[in-house]
Design a protein around this motif. Structure first.
Motif, PDB file in Angstrom:
ATOM      1  N   ALA A  34      -5.602   3.759  -7.268  1.00 12.63           N
ATOM      2  CA  ALA A  34      -6.305   4.649  -6.346  1.00 12.63           C
ATOM      3  C   ALA A  34      -5.542   4.767  -5.035  1.00 12.63           C
ATOM      4  CB  ALA A  34      -7.714   4.119  -6.102  1.00 12.63           C
ATOM      5  N   GLU A  35      -4.504   3.978  -4.868  1.00 13.94           N
ATOM      6  CA  GLU A  35      -3.780   3.980  -3.591  1.00 13.94           C
ATOM      7  C   GLU A  35      -2.381   4.565  -3.705  1.00 13.94           C
ATOM      8  OE1 GLU A  35      -3.848  -0.028  -2.170  1.00 13.94           O
ATOM      9  OE2 GLU A  35      -5.995   0.059  -1.738  1.00 13.94           O
ATOM     10  N   GLU A  36      -1.814   4.440  -4.905  1.00 13.48           N
ATOM     11  CA  GLU A  36      -0.434   4.906  -5.051  1.00 13.48           C
ATOM     12  C   GLU A  36      -0.359   5.931  -6.173  1.00 13.48           C
ATOM     13  OE1 GLU A  36       2.335   1.112  -4.348  1.00 13.48           O
ATOM     14  OE2 GLU A  36       0.459   0.667  -5.333  1.00 13.48           O
ATOM     15  N   SER A  37       0.685   6.756  -6.122  1.00 14.10           N
ATOM     16  CA  SER A  37       0.831   7.749  -7.180  1.00 14.10           C
ATOM     17  C   SER A  37       1.429   7.073  -8.414  1.00 14.10           C
ATOM     18  CB  SER A  37       1.759   8.862  -6.712  1.00 14.10           C
ATOM     19  OG  SER A  37       3.053   8.325  -6.550  1.00 14.10           O
TER      20      SER A  37
ATOM     21  N   ILE B 152      -8.378  -2.174 -11.421  1.00 14.82           N
ATOM     22  CA  ILE B 152      -8.763  -1.219 -10.376  1.00 14.82           C
ATOM     23  C   ILE B 152      -8.012  -1.594  -9.107  1.00 14.82           C
ATOM     24  CG2 ILE B 152     -10.668  -0.266  -9.023  1.00 14.82           C
ATOM     25  CD1 ILE B 152     -11.238   0.304 -11.876  1.00 14.82           C
ATOM     26  N   ASP B 153      -7.116  -0.732  -8.667  1.00 13.08           N
ATOM     27  CA  ASP B 153      -6.294  -1.010  -7.489  1.00 13.08           C
ATOM     28  C   ASP B 153      -6.564   0.085  -6.451  1.00 13.08           C
ATOM     29  OD1 ASP B 153      -4.381  -1.674  -5.681  1.00 13.08           O
ATOM     30  OD2 ASP B 153      -2.685  -1.552  -7.053  1.00 13.08           O
ATOM     31  N   SER B 154      -7.444  -0.024  -5.538  1.00 12.26           N
ATOM     32  CA  SER B 154      -8.320  -1.123  -5.243  1.00 12.26           C
ATOM     33  C   SER B 154      -9.771  -0.650  -5.146  1.00 12.26           C
ATOM     34  CB  SER B 154      -7.921  -1.698  -3.881  1.00 12.26           C
ATOM     35  OG  SER B 154      -8.205  -0.706  -2.907  1.00 12.26           O
TER      36      SER B 154
ATOM     37  N   LYS C 105      -0.601  -8.194  -4.491  1.00 15.13           N
ATOM     38  CA  LYS C 105      -1.684  -8.063  -5.473  1.00 15.13           C
ATOM     39  C   LYS C 105      -1.311  -7.060  -6.562  1.00 15.13           C
ATOM     40  CE  LYS C 105      -4.588  -6.755  -2.279  1.00 15.13           C
ATOM     41  NZ  LYS C 105      -3.705  -6.813  -1.107  1.00 15.13           N
ATOM     42  N   SER C 106      -0.822  -5.899  -6.129  1.00 11.50           N
ATOM     43  CA  SER C 106      -0.448  -4.883  -7.120  1.00 11.50           C
ATOM     44  C   SER C 106       0.689  -5.398  -7.975  1.00 11.50           C
ATOM     45  CB  SER C 106      -0.010  -3.597  -6.424  1.00 11.50           C
ATOM     46  OG  SER C 106      -0.982  -3.180  -5.513  1.00 11.50           O
ATOM     47  N   THR C 107       1.601  -6.130  -7.348  1.00 16.50           N
ATOM     48  CA  THR C 107       2.755  -6.645  -8.083  1.00 16.50           C
ATOM     49  C   THR C 107       2.317  -7.586  -9.196  1.00 16.50           C
ATOM     50  OG1 THR C 107       4.030  -6.498  -6.054  1.00 16.50           O
ATOM     51  CG2 THR C 107       4.966  -7.822  -7.813  1.00 16.50           C
TER      52      THR C 107
HETATM   53 MG    MG Z   1      -1.299  -2.658  -3.587  1.00 16.55          MG
END
Ligand code: MG
Ligand code: TYD
Length: 454
Positions: free
Chosen positions: A123-126, A169-171, A100-102
């Protein structure tokens, strides 16, 4: 001071109760209630709201032509109905690790190249993790802003200041608003954040794409209300351990649903597969054995050729097993019942396995005839002709019923070099097909002789 109210909310379905309950009376799940405290219950008692939106006659309403922005990832655009509608709120759901992020980072990169400003909230990764992925995907742009943040108020502040065209917005499960005291990912947090995002997208005409995780049971985590609130729901499916992914539209206020886009996860991100029939049939000609047929299924606006395999053999168990992968088991059971009754195939001591090759789900009745012929050719140990594609729904009396979009299906089979196609006798075919022979059948029994290898 605002009155503090507390309520218990089922984290599975959103059911609310004044006290704690062990089992949800609505969805039946156990230990799913969590206490939620809200500091402001004034909203529900406001009665003097400004009425600036009175009822209007349908004929007087001026139509805003919806503006669609294409991402240049054509499979992605097609699933959305031809691009992202400006000011819409889209939910992209899928299992963790599916990509999804990709895909959204790739889409962001493409949007930036057409001059759009994109704010990617991670919101999940730096930010450096995102940078690393962007390097891998070859995404470079000065119009793409990455903001690693979980607090909704801060996110909103930056949206207001930056005025981007797109917000990702992730996620949704990882962000929280300070207005509610429950933790990020809880039903009320998700609902509240999604509501605010909705109003941002509508009032500021910003397109917002929200990533949502899927629970172990395959539902979008959080309440069903999330699906009701957004304009469009698209879902990423596929096996994490295989390289291809299917993007499916589940709900679309601006287009067709049941549209699919097919991608392959490679070392440099997701690559579109523009000719999926070819991919699903890659190994077909080399591996053909009794019990395999090719059907033409129709997914959204696109026909797809897929291989159906059946395996039938004496059962070692007291009761024979029926296993269906990629097709509905009850559909297979119905076909088996018709075969037993109408053509006298005795399957009471036989295990039956039916499988759709390539991990595709085929959920339309037009696949019936292909499934039936796969089973029959396996039982009789004959090979179905490799150059023949099959479509048709089977009725309970063994008759073959007409299917929709027949011309499109024939065109696709012809395009892929099939020499013959078996279709229902009831279907009228418009148009001229020169390179493919159209064989009409009325009953299963007629189809059997036509499909056997010549
Ligand atoms: Mg992701
Ligand atoms: P990701 O987009 O992080 O999944 P999600 O956001 O849905 O949780 O990507 C998931 C997987 O894809 C990850 O395990 C690594 C793999 N991947 C590739 O194979 N190639 C690539 O170019 C990228 C970026 C990821």
């Amino acid at each position: 001071m605002a009155k503090v109210k507390s309520k218990y909310v089922c984290q599975n379905c959103g059911y609310e109760s004044a006290g704690y309950l062990g089992k949800c009376p609505d969805c039946g799940s156990w230990s799913s209630f969590v206490e939620e405290v809200s500091g402001d219950d004034a909203r529900s008692v406001k009665t003097d709201l400004p009425d600036n939106n009175p009822p209007v006659k349908l004929s007087d309403i001026e139509m805003n032509t919806e503006i669609r922005i294409k991402t240049n990832i054509s499979e992605f655009d097609r699933v959305l109905g031809g691009g992202i509608v400006q000011g819409s709120l889209i939910l992209l759901a899928g299992d963790p690790g599916i990509g999804k992020s990709t895909i959204l980072l790739q889409a962001s990169g493409e949007l930036c190249t057409v001059g759009k400003k994109v704010l990617y909230i991670s919101a999940e990764e730096s930010a450096s993790q995102i940078k690393l992925r962007a390097e891998r995907l070859g995404v470079k742009s000065d119009n793409l802003y990455i903001y690693s943040q979980t607090n909704f108020e801060l996110i909103k502040k930056h949206i207001d200041e930056m005025k981007p065209d797109f917000v990702i917005i992730d996620s949704i499960q990882a962000i929280y608003t300070s207005l509610i005291q429950s933790s990020a990912g809880s039903v009320s947090q998700i609902r509240e954040c999604c509501n605010s995002l909705m109003s941002i997208s509508k009032t500021k005409n910003i397109s917002v794409i929200v990533i949502g995780h899927v629970t172990k049971e395959g539902n979008i985590a959080g309440p069903k209300v999330l699906e009701h609130m957004v304009d469009t729901v698209i879902q990423f499916e596929g096996d994490k351990y295989k390289s291809y992914r299917i993007l499916r539209s589940i709900k679309n206020r601006f287009g067709n649903t049941s549209e699919v886009g097919i991608f392959e996860m490679g070392v440099n991100g997701l690559v579109e597969i523009l000719n999926p029939s070819q991919m699903f049939l890659k190994e077909y000609n080399q591996t053909q054995t009794p019990g395999s047929t090719i059907i033409v299924t129709n997914e959204g606006t696109r026909p797809l050729l897929v291989e159906i395999q059946a395996l039938v053999g004496m059962t070692p168990y007291p009761a024979p097993r029926r296993v269906a992968n990629g097709v509905d088991l009850s559909r297979v059971l119905q076909i088996l019942a018709v075969l037993e009754k109408r053509i006298g195939l005795n399957l009471s001591k036989q295990d039956v396995y039916v499988n759709v090759i390539g991990g595709m789900d085929v959920n339309e009745p037009a696949a019936d005839l292909g499934i039936a012929l796969a089973i029959i050719t396996c039982v009789r140990d004959v090979i179905a002709d490799a150059q023949t594609a099959i479509v048709g729904e089977i009725g309970l009396s063994g008759e073959i019923r007409g299917v929709n979009h027949i011309e499109k299906r024939i065109t696709e089979a012809q395009k892929l070099g099939f020499k013959r196609i078996i279709i229902p006798g009831a279907n009228e075919v418009q148009g001229d097909f020169k390179e493919i022979e159209i064989i009409k059948v009325k009953r299963i029994i007629d189809a059997i002789t036509k499909v056997v290898s010549r």
